[in-house]
Design a protein around this motif. Structure first.
Motif, PDB file in Angstrom:
ATOM      1  N   ASP A 126       0.825  -1.203   0.000  1.00 49.54           N
ATOM      2  CA  ASP A 126       0.000   0.000   0.000  1.00 49.54           C
ATOM      3  C   ASP A 126       0.864   1.259   0.000  1.00 49.54           C
ATOM      4  O   ASP A 126       0.657   2.184   0.782  1.00 49.54           O
ATOM      5  N   LEU A 127       1.845   1.253  -0.893  1.00 53.41           N
ATOM      6  CA  LEU A 127       2.744   2.389  -1.085  1.00 53.41           C
ATOM      7  C   LEU A 127       2.740   2.790  -2.558  1.00 53.41           C
ATOM      8  O   LEU A 127       2.413   1.979  -3.431  1.00 53.41           O
ATOM      9  N   PRO A 128       3.141   4.017  -2.879  1.00 55.12           N
ATOM     10  CA  PRO A 128       3.333   4.378  -4.283  1.00 55.12           C
ATOM     11  C   PRO A 128       4.398   3.482  -4.911  1.00 55.12           C
ATOM     12  O   PRO A 128       5.413   3.155  -4.276  1.00 55.12           O
ATOM     13  N   VAL A 129       4.172   3.103  -6.158  1.00 55.77           N
ATOM     14  CA  VAL A 129       5.052   2.158  -6.832  1.00 55.77           C
ATOM     15  C   VAL A 129       5.592   2.746  -8.134  1.00 55.77           C
ATOM     16  O   VAL A 129       4.833   3.289  -8.943  1.00 55.77           O
ATOM     17  N   MET A 130       6.907   2.603  -8.321  1.00 55.83           N
ATOM     18  CA  MET A 130       7.540   2.817  -9.610  1.00 55.83           C
ATOM     19  C   MET A 130       7.736   1.435 -10.239  1.00 55.83           C
ATOM     20  O   MET A 130       8.408   0.571  -9.672  1.00 55.83           O
ATOM     21  N   ILE A 131       7.124   1.210 -11.369  1.00 56.53           N
ATOM     22  CA  ILE A 131       7.262  -0.056 -12.084  1.00 56.53           C
ATOM     23  C   ILE A 131       8.599  -0.052 -12.818  1.00 56.53           C
ATOM     24  O   ILE A 131       8.926   0.898 -13.528  1.00 56.53           O
ATOM     25  N   TYR A 132       9.360  -1.133 -12.652  1.00 58.84           N
ATOM     26  CA  TYR A 132      10.652  -1.224 -13.326  1.00 58.84           C
ATOM     27  C   TYR A 132      10.519  -2.196 -14.489  1.00 58.84           C
ATOM     28  O   TYR A 132      10.397  -3.400 -14.306  1.00 58.84           O
ATOM     29  N   SER A 133      10.542  -1.653 -15.698  1.00 56.58           N
ATOM     30  CA  SER A 133      10.459  -2.449 -16.924  1.00 56.58           C
ATOM     31  C   SER A 133      11.845  -2.549 -17.541  1.00 56.58           C
ATOM     32  O   SER A 133      12.415  -1.535 -17.948  1.00 56.58           O
ATOM     33  N   ASN A 134      12.374  -3.774 -17.624  1.00 53.63           N
ATOM     34  CA  ASN A 134      13.728  -3.948 -18.161  1.00 53.63           C
ATOM     35  C   ASN A 134      13.811  -5.272 -18.909  1.00 53.63           C
ATOM     36  O   ASN A 134      14.177  -6.304 -18.352  1.00 53.63           O
ATOM     37  N   ARG A 135      13.446  -5.232 -20.163  1.00 55.10           N
ATOM     38  CA  ARG A 135      13.452  -6.457 -20.955  1.00 55.10           C
ATOM     39  C   ARG A 135      14.859  -6.888 -21.337  1.00 55.10           C
ATOM     40  O   ARG A 135      15.071  -8.046 -21.704  1.00 55.10           O
ATOM     41  N   VAL A 136      15.824  -5.982 -21.250  1.00 53.73           N
ATOM     42  CA  VAL A 136      17.198  -6.313 -21.619  1.00 53.73           C
ATOM     43  C   VAL A 136      17.862  -7.145 -20.526  1.00 53.73           C
ATOM     44  O   VAL A 136      18.379  -8.238 -20.768  1.00 53.73           O
ATOM     45  N   ALA A 137      17.835  -6.646 -19.290  1.00 50.28           N
ATOM     46  CA  ALA A 137      18.527  -7.330 -18.199  1.00 50.28           C
ATOM     47  C   ALA A 137      17.710  -8.468 -17.604  1.00 50.28           C
ATOM     48  O   ALA A 137      18.260  -9.502 -17.228  1.00 50.28           O
ATOM     49  N   TYR A 138      16.372  -8.279 -17.509  1.00 52.17           N
ATOM     50  CA  TYR A 138      15.540  -9.245 -16.793  1.00 52.17           C
ATOM     51  C   TYR A 138      14.591 -10.033 -17.691  1.00 52.17           C
ATOM     52  O   TYR A 138      13.888 -10.917 -17.214  1.00 52.17           O
ATOM     53  N   ARG A 139      14.537  -9.653 -18.959  1.00 50.56           N
ATOM     54  CA  ARG A 139      13.664 -10.324 -19.923  1.00 50.56           C
ATOM     55  C   ARG A 139      12.186 -10.286 -19.502  1.00 50.56           C
ATOM     56  O   ARG A 139      11.427 -11.194 -19.805  1.00 50.56           O
ATOM     57  N   VAL A 140      11.838  -9.244 -18.778  1.00 51.85           N
ATOM     58  CA  VAL A 140      10.439  -8.981 -18.454  1.00 51.85           C
ATOM     59  C   VAL A 140      10.130  -7.549 -18.902  1.00 51.85           C
ATOM     60  O   VAL A 140      10.716  -6.596 -18.386  1.00 51.85           O
ATOM     61  N   ASP A 141       9.232  -7.438 -19.849  1.00 51.13           N
ATOM     62  CA  ASP A 141       8.903  -6.149 -20.439  1.00 51.13           C
ATOM     63  C   ASP A 141       7.507  -5.741 -19.987  1.00 51.13           C
ATOM     64  O   ASP A 141       6.534  -6.433 -20.287  1.00 51.13           O
ATOM     65  N   VAL A 142       7.409  -4.646 -19.254  1.00 53.48           N
ATOM     66  CA  VAL A 142       6.096  -4.136 -18.859  1.00 53.48           C
ATOM     67  C   VAL A 142       5.603  -3.261 -20.016  1.00 53.48           C
ATOM     68  O   VAL A 142       5.993  -2.109 -20.158  1.00 53.48           O
ATOM     69  N   THR A 143       4.777  -3.852 -20.844  1.00 58.35           N
ATOM     70  CA  THR A 143       4.337  -3.218 -22.081  1.00 58.35           C
ATOM     71  C   THR A 143       3.222  -2.211 -21.833  1.00 58.35           C
ATOM     72  O   THR A 143       2.623  -2.148 -20.754  1.00 58.35           O
ATOM     73  N   SER A 144       2.910  -1.467 -22.885  1.00 56.17           N
ATOM     74  CA  SER A 144       1.810  -0.506 -22.784  1.00 56.17           C
ATOM     75  C   SER A 144       0.487  -1.199 -22.503  1.00 56.17           C
ATOM     76  O   SER A 144      -0.368  -0.671 -21.777  1.00 56.17           O
ATOM     77  N   ALA A 145       0.300  -2.396 -23.049  1.00 53.80           N
ATOM     78  CA  ALA A 145      -0.930  -3.148 -22.771  1.00 53.80           C
ATOM     79  C   ALA A 145      -1.033  -3.492 -21.289  1.00 53.80           C
ATOM     80  O   ALA A 145      -2.124  -3.454 -20.698  1.00 53.80           O
ATOM     81  N   MET A 146       0.082  -3.825 -20.661  1.00 52.11           N
ATOM     82  CA  MET A 146       0.086  -4.094 -19.218  1.00 52.11           C
ATOM     83  C   MET A 146      -0.183  -2.815 -18.437  1.00 52.11           C
ATOM     84  O   MET A 146      -0.936  -2.821 -17.447  1.00 52.11           O
ATOM     85  N   LEU A 147       0.401  -1.722 -18.865  1.00 51.51           N
ATOM     86  CA  LEU A 147       0.175  -0.452 -18.178  1.00 51.51           C
ATOM     87  C   LEU A 147      -1.291  -0.060 -18.226  1.00 51.51           C
ATOM     88  O   LEU A 147      -1.812   0.538 -17.271  1.00 51.51           O
ATOM     89  N   GLU A 148      -1.984  -0.376 -19.302  1.00 48.07           N
ATOM     90  CA  GLU A 148      -3.409  -0.090 -19.387  1.00 48.07           C
ATOM     91  C   GLU A 148      -4.173  -0.824 -18.291  1.00 48.07           C
ATOM     92  O   GLU A 148      -5.130  -0.288 -17.707  1.00 48.07           O
ATOM     93  N   GLU A 149      -3.763  -2.047 -17.976  1.00 46.70           N
ATOM     94  CA  GLU A 149      -4.414  -2.812 -16.912  1.00 46.70           C
ATOM     95  C   GLU A 149      -4.077  -2.272 -15.528  1.00 46.70           C
ATOM     96  O   GLU A 149      -4.865  -2.400 -14.587  1.00 46.70           O
TER      97      GLU A 149
END
Length: 297
Positions: A126-149
């Motif tokens: 229950d805190l403000p969150v900065m989403i960390y999207s890093n498909r290069v280092a972690y191979r997890v990409d927080v896409t625009s479609a995910m941001l919409e959700e």
């Protein structure tokens, strides 16, 4: 909610591999004094995956003690969602101003899993969150479609965009306007991202060169593009050291020469040696020899 220069600070260790809080206080204070706008602890550069939960909370406490009321975010980068939620709750209780959340760096989550991880941690802390999207280092990409959700949950206030694709900055701004505080997380794309709509920079080389990093941001904010660009062009060889498997060792080596600290790392990392150290050191020393005089800003 958040904007400006947020150092992803390094973690300082003693010779016997304990946390060196006195040295962290000194180094963190240099960044605050230079005009940085917040601090992010225990991220990739902070060797977060090599720290225990207790050590992370202790580092958070140290950062808060010198931040002068500016936001201090703790990075949540645990492999299991259960542990990430526990870390988020503990950070909240310890007084963190927010979290930077990395979906599992071990298991490469798909669309649904990524969204679920982020929602679970935000709800638990229950805190403000900065989403960390890093498909290069972690191979997890927080896409625009995910941001919409995720956009309906007001706890998601920012995104650290580290896809290594400058087009993503424009895409996020076009789709979401000012809904998310957009930060760049790639040092050697920072000028480009800031001129394309990013409002902040989660920076690495700032730990060694805080004044130069702040100067670029502030000059751009004041519309003094050419002055900012001149500093950035000088800075670029140093910023390239951030985009490397050895970013922790590279930046800690820069800290030795720029702010008089040490380059101790936690195993399995080892300090740079041999030709790799010589190459990085040449970049650092060449930059120091040609360090520009900064304009007033």
């Amino acid at each position: 909610m958040w904007a400006g220069i947020y150092p992803a600070v390094t973690t300082k260790f003693t010779q016997d591999d304990r946390l060196d809080h006195a040295e962290m206080e000194r180094c963190f204070a240099l960044m605050i004094e230079a005009g940085c706008d917040g601090i992010i602890v225990c991220g990739s550069l902070g060797e977060g995956p090599m720290l225990s939960a207790g050590e992370k909370l202790d580092i958070l406490k140290t950062a808060r003690s010198v931040a002068g009321g500016k936001p201090v975010l703790l990075t949540v980068n645990e492999a299991a969602t259960r542990d990430a939620c526990t870390m988020g709750k503990a950070a909240s209780m310890a007084g963190a101003d927010g979290l930077m959340v990395v979906p599992s760096p071990i298991y490469h989550t798909d669309h649904g899993e990524t969204v679920t991880v982020l929602k679970s941690v935000a709800a638990a802390a229950d805190l403000p969150v900065m989403i960390y999207s890093n498909r290069v280092a972690y191979r997890v990409d927080v896409t625009s479609a995910m941001l919409e959700e995720l956009a309906a949950d007001e706890r998601f206030v920012a995104i650290k965009e580290s896809s290594d694709d400058i087009r993503r900055t424009t895409e996020i701004v076009n789709l979401f306007g000012e809904r998310f505080d957009l930060f760049t997380g790639v040092d050697n794309l920072a000028f480009e991202a800031l001129t394309m709509g990013a409002v902040g920079w989660v920076a690495g080389l700032v730990t060694a060169f805080p004044r130069e990093t702040v100067a670029i941001y502030q000059l751009l904010k004041q519309g003094r593009r050419d002055e900012a660009l001149a500093i950035y062009r000088w800075f670029r060889p140093l910023l390239d050291l951030d985009v490397s498997t050895y970013l922790v060792q590279n930046i800690k080596l820069a800290e030795i020469h720029a702010i008089g600290t040490n380059d101790r790392v936690r195993a399995p990392r080892l300090p740079l040696s041999g030709p790799r150290r010589a190459a990085a050191e040449k970049v650092i020393l060449d930059a120091l020899a040609s360090r520009p005089q900064l304009p007033s800003f």
